[in-house]
Design a protein around this motif. Structure first.
Motif, PDB file in Angstrom:
ATOM      1  N   MET A  17      -9.341  22.302 -19.753  1.00 46.09           N
ATOM      2  CA  MET A  17     -10.103  21.369 -19.521  1.00 46.09           C
ATOM      3  C   MET A  17     -10.252  20.885 -21.648  1.00 46.09           C
ATOM      4  SD  MET A  17     -12.653  19.104 -18.571  1.00 46.09           S
ATOM      5  CE  MET A  17     -11.919  19.692 -16.939  1.00 46.09           C
ATOM      6  N   ARG A  18     -10.504  21.718 -22.597  1.00 52.28           N
ATOM      7  CA  ARG A  18     -10.899  22.116 -24.035  1.00 52.28           C
ATOM      8  C   ARG A  18      -9.793  20.292 -24.325  1.00 52.28           C
ATOM      9  NH1 ARG A  18     -10.499  26.872 -25.268  1.00 52.28           N
ATOM     10  NH2 ARG A  18     -12.945  26.894 -24.927  1.00 52.28           N
ATOM     11  N   GLN A  23      -7.784  15.125 -26.166  1.00 52.24           N
ATOM     12  CA  GLN A  23      -7.593  13.980 -25.270  1.00 52.24           C
ATOM     13  C   GLN A  23      -7.609  12.883 -25.609  1.00 52.24           C
ATOM     14  OE1 GLN A  23      -4.359  15.001 -22.375  1.00 52.24           O
ATOM     15  NE2 GLN A  23      -3.525  16.332 -23.611  1.00 52.24           N
ATOM     16  N   LEU A  24      -8.773  12.527 -25.003  1.00 56.10           N
ATOM     17  CA  LEU A  24      -9.491  11.174 -24.406  1.00 56.10           C
ATOM     18  C   LEU A  24     -10.984  11.230 -25.517  1.00 56.10           C
ATOM     19  CD1 LEU A  24     -10.202  12.526 -20.563  1.00 56.10           C
ATOM     20  CD2 LEU A  24      -8.623  10.380 -21.512  1.00 56.10           C
ATOM     21  N   PHE A 154     -15.570  11.987 -15.291  1.00 55.73           N
ATOM     22  CA  PHE A 154     -15.686  13.214 -14.680  1.00 55.73           C
ATOM     23  C   PHE A 154     -14.229  12.702 -13.890  1.00 55.73           C
ATOM     24  CE2 PHE A 154     -15.860  14.851 -10.174  1.00 55.73           C
ATOM     25  CZ  PHE A 154     -16.250  15.963 -10.819  1.00 55.73           C
ATOM     26  N   GLN A 155     -13.702  11.549 -13.441  1.00 58.00           N
ATOM     27  CA  GLN A 155     -12.560  11.579 -13.075  1.00 58.00           C
ATOM     28  C   GLN A 155     -11.190  11.751 -13.375  1.00 58.00           C
ATOM     29  OE1 GLN A 155     -13.222   7.686 -10.714  1.00 58.00           O
ATOM     30  NE2 GLN A 155     -14.705   8.402  -9.211  1.00 58.00           N
ATOM     31  N   ARG A 156     -11.463  11.026 -14.543  1.00 57.76           N
ATOM     32  CA  ARG A 156     -10.516  11.293 -15.480  1.00 57.76           C
ATOM     33  C   ARG A 156     -10.541  12.509 -16.371  1.00 57.76           C
ATOM     34  NH1 ARG A 156     -12.065   7.310 -20.581  1.00 57.76           N
ATOM     35  NH2 ARG A 156     -10.111   8.096 -21.537  1.00 57.76           N
ATOM     36  N   LEU A 157     -11.595  13.374 -15.904  1.00 54.88           N
ATOM     37  CA  LEU A 157     -10.908  14.969 -16.739  1.00 54.88           C
ATOM     38  C   LEU A 157     -10.261  15.452 -15.474  1.00 54.88           C
ATOM     39  CD1 LEU A 157     -14.656  15.632 -18.409  1.00 54.88           C
ATOM     40  CD2 LEU A 157     -11.906  15.258 -18.649  1.00 54.88           C
ATOM     41  N   GLY A 158     -10.066  14.857 -14.328  1.00 54.83           N
ATOM     42  CA  GLY A 158      -9.198  15.590 -12.965  1.00 54.83           C
ATOM     43  C   GLY A 158     -10.899  17.035 -12.383  1.00 54.83           C
TER      44      GLY A 158
END
Length: 188
Positions: A17-18, A23-24, A154-158
């Motif tokens: 997650m980090r 990256q984002l 939330f979705q972009r973080l999978g």
């Protein structure tokens, strides 16, 4: 007063997650937040006032919470406190008691206007919190836009919908410690 729009979810792998957050977005800061929650009762829901020590600064916060579709909308009043220990004595003199203490350590990132915090909460585990702070005069369209920004990130973080946690940290800490069980970061 501000409106805080927030979504929190369990994190199974904090290192992954980090990396996604790096990256984002842009790293913001590392933190250790030590909170004491006060109220007149004995349950986490009675704990209405937070005294926080973070970054060598004391603040007191009062929130009026509302949860809709797993996303919190909090009307928040917050102010600086020059002496946290003295302020705690003041609260106790008013008949309030410390109901829950919380320690949260992690790091935050800025991603497309959203503050994303990756935190380990003692006794509970790892979480990612996504939040947007709006002024009190926020119109419903601003709140709707903030909710949309949280959902998109939330979705972009999978993250999956099953990872969303609507219980407060106070409730989870209370349940973990009052039942004599401690949840380690490895078991989350």
């Amino acid at each position: 007063m501000a409106v805080e729009v927030e979504l929190k979810a369990w994190v199974q792998n904090p290192d992954e997650m980090r990396e996604r957050l790096r990256q984002l977005g842009t790293p913001h800061r590392r933190y250790v937040k030590e909170d004491r929650y006060f109220g007149v009762g004995t349950t986490p829901e009675d704990a209405r006032y937070r005294l926080r020590f973070d970054d060598n600064r004391w603040t007191c916060t009062f929130k009026q919470k509302e949860i809709r579709d797993g996303i919190e909308e909090n009307h928040e009043t917050e102010f600086d406190v020059s002496d946290g220990e003295a302020f705690e004595s003041f609260l106790v003199s008013l008949g309030l008691r410390c109901i829950v203490t919380k320690r949260k350590e992690g790091e935050s990132f800025r991603v497309d206007g959203v503050l994303a915090e990756l935190s380990h909460v003692d006794y509970v585990g790892w979480f990612v919190e996504l939040e947007v702070i709006l002024t009190d005069e926020s119109q419903p369209t601003a709140i709707s836009g903030a909710r949309s920004a949280l959902t998109q990130l939330f979705q972009r973080l999978g993250l999956s919908l099953e990872s969303v946690e609507s219980r407060s940290y106070n409730r989870m800490i209370y349940e973990a410690t009052s039942q004599g069980r401690i949840v380690s970061s490895d078991s989350v």
